[in-house]
Scaffold this active site. Structure first.
Site, PDB file in Angstrom:
ATOM      1  N   GLU A  55       0.823  -1.199   0.000  1.00 26.43           N
ATOM      2  CA  GLU A  55       0.000   0.000   0.000  1.00 26.43           C
ATOM      3  C   GLU A  55       0.866   1.261   0.000  1.00 26.43           C
ATOM      4  O   GLU A  55       0.602   2.214  -0.751  1.00 26.43           O
ATOM      5  CB  GLU A  55      -0.909   0.009   1.237  1.00 26.43           C
ATOM      6  CG  GLU A  55      -1.857  -1.188   1.326  1.00 26.43           C
ATOM      7  CD  GLU A  55      -1.287  -2.356   2.117  1.00 26.43           C
ATOM      8  OE1 GLU A  55      -2.075  -3.049   2.780  1.00 26.43           O
ATOM      9  OE2 GLU A  55      -0.062  -2.575   2.057  1.00 26.43           O
ATOM     10  N   CYS A  90      -0.059   0.282   7.718  1.00 28.61           N
ATOM     11  CA  CYS A  90      -0.529   0.721   6.398  1.00 28.61           C
ATOM     12  C   CYS A  90      -1.827   1.516   6.512  1.00 28.61           C
ATOM     13  O   CYS A  90      -2.103   2.390   5.690  1.00 28.61           O
ATOM     14  CB  CYS A  90      -0.722  -0.481   5.487  1.00 28.61           C
ATOM     15  SG  CYS A  90       0.828  -1.282   5.027  1.00 28.61           S
ATOM     16  N   ARG A 189      13.812 -23.714  -7.600  1.00 30.24           N
ATOM     17  CA  ARG A 189      14.867 -24.031  -6.632  1.00 30.24           C
ATOM     18  C   ARG A 189      15.592 -22.765  -6.176  1.00 30.24           C
ATOM     19  O   ARG A 189      15.953 -22.629  -5.005  1.00 30.24           O
ATOM     20  CB  ARG A 189      15.879 -24.990  -7.251  1.00 30.24           C
ATOM     21  CG  ARG A 189      15.442 -26.436  -7.322  1.00 30.24           C
ATOM     22  CD  ARG A 189      16.611 -27.269  -7.811  1.00 30.24           C
ATOM     23  NE  ARG A 189      16.244 -28.630  -8.154  1.00 30.24           N
ATOM     24  CZ  ARG A 189      17.041 -29.465  -8.802  1.00 30.24           C
ATOM     25  NH1 ARG A 189      18.250 -29.066  -9.167  1.00 30.24           N
ATOM     26  NH2 ARG A 189      16.643 -30.692  -9.076  1.00 30.24           N
TER      27      ARG A 189
END
Length: 380
Positions: A55, A90, A189
């Site tokens: 955000e 946020c 991986r």
């Protein structure tokens, strides 16, 4: 705008969130967009743990383009946090920016961070929840496992022919999957290695394939741990890549008797870790304790199982596969003695089959990549 009108914007936010995959660990991957007059005018995502949340990143992107967030609707994949951690809440950034409407994909289950939607509503912000909820849940499936079950997120990767065979009757599997599929495995991986995760194989795969289980080529970076679940230990001087090239990154999981043997001591002397694992309820491996060891002793947030078929089926039957990636090659062996994807079950009707949910499919070079997830909630 109706709730359905926000679906394409939420899917853009989901795509943005994926840019933070692996780097955000142990935080969830989150994406956000600001929408004005039906157009996306700013974008953001959580780049890495300890950095701005999606955000805030999106609000900063708006500022860099001269966009006033107060004129926009914020669309975000996960409920905004309302607590102080490594970064400020946020919700405070949203209120300070003057944003009057927030569209949320998934409510946060983290007891420390949840409650942001209620807090915003109390301050007069309109909050719409549940847009693309399942897709947003899949996006943070790893984070949900860590929060709810305190174990690694278990991924299963396999490659098979159209008739469901993973190798010829002589055990030859190079190469069923195409170059592009193998590149994708290397990328997977690499991400797991970056997070300090592990790759798991069974003893049969270890002895037959002599795998390296490493990240190679341009993706090379931190290597994942190599875990082998086996009934018998190799001698320290045996001709295996894991023993010769990376003993300090190799872990054998064996019975308590094998873990106390002279062979285990000799392996430990060259840097290999040997962990004792007792039998499970039905005589097979004790997977809950295996995952506990991987989580608590090895500190791995991810475990990627690369086979073989017996180990993969055992994990599926235990309900412990959170993410199954099947690379299906356009070839047919047509040999009933070739090694199958799975074997050992004897269901008497389709109702007894193990079932999963198809999350996504895409072409991967010549292969079809099928991404599957559990139908039901994961187990501990």
């Amino acid at each position: 705008m109706s709730e359905l009108d926000f679906v394409p914007f939420m899917r853009e936010a989901i795509d943005l969130a994926e840019k933070g995959r692996w780097h955000a660990c142990p935080n969830p991957t989150v994406g956000a967009v600001l929408v004005r007059d039906g157009q996306i005018v700013a974008r953001g995502w959580h780049h890495a743990a300890g950095e701005d949340h999606a955000e805030v990143d999106c609000i900063k992107d708006a500022a860099s383009h001269g966009v006033n967030p107060a004129e926009c609707t914020l669309v975000v994949t996960l409920e905004p946090c309302c607590h102080w951690g490594k970064t400020p809440p946020c919700t405070e950034a949203i209120k300070a920016a003057g944003i009057k409407k927030v569209v949320v994909g998934l409510a946060d289950i983290n007891p420390v961070a949840c409650g942001g939607a209620c807090q915003l509503r109390e301050c007069g912000v309109e909050v719409i929840e549940g847009v693309c909820e399942q897709e947003c849940r899949d996006l943070v499936a790893d984070f949900l496992i860590w929060q709810q079950h305190k174990r690694p997120y278990v991924m299963l990767k396999m490659a098979a022919t159209l008739d469901g065979r993973i190798a010829t009757r002589k055990g030859q599997s190079k190469w069923i999957s195409c170059d592009k599929s193998r590149e994708e495995v290397q990328e997977l991986r690499a991400g797991i290695g970056l997070c300090g995760g592990a790759v798991l194989v069974g003893g049969g795969t270890f002895r037959t394939d002599n795998p390296q289980l490493t990240v190679r080529g341009e993706n090379a970076g931190p290597q994942p741990l190599a875990c082998v679940l086996t009934s018998r230990l190799p001698q320290p001087d045996a001709d295996f890549h894991l023993l010769k090239d990376r003993p300090e990154q190799t872990v054998f999981m064996v019975s308590p008797a094998a873990a106390a043997s002279t062979t285990a001591k000799a392996l430990r002397d060259i840097g290999v870790r040997v962990l004792a694992l007792g039998p499970g309820m039905h005589g097979g491996p004790d997977f809950p304790n295996l995952l506990r060891a991987v989580w608590e002793e090895l500190h791995c947030p991810y475990m990627l199982c690369e086979g073989g078929g017996h180990l993969a089926l055992s994990l599926l039957e235990a309900g412990l596969v959170d993410d199954f990636r099947l690379h299906l090659a356009p070839m047919i062996l047509g040999d009933e003695d070739a090694l199958p994807l799975f074997s050992g079950r004897a269901p008497l009707s389709p109702e007894e089959a193990l079932r999963m949910r198809v999350s996504n499919t895409h072409l991967c070079g010549e292969d079809i990549h099928i991404h599957l997830r559990p139908l039901e909630a994961a187990k501990a």
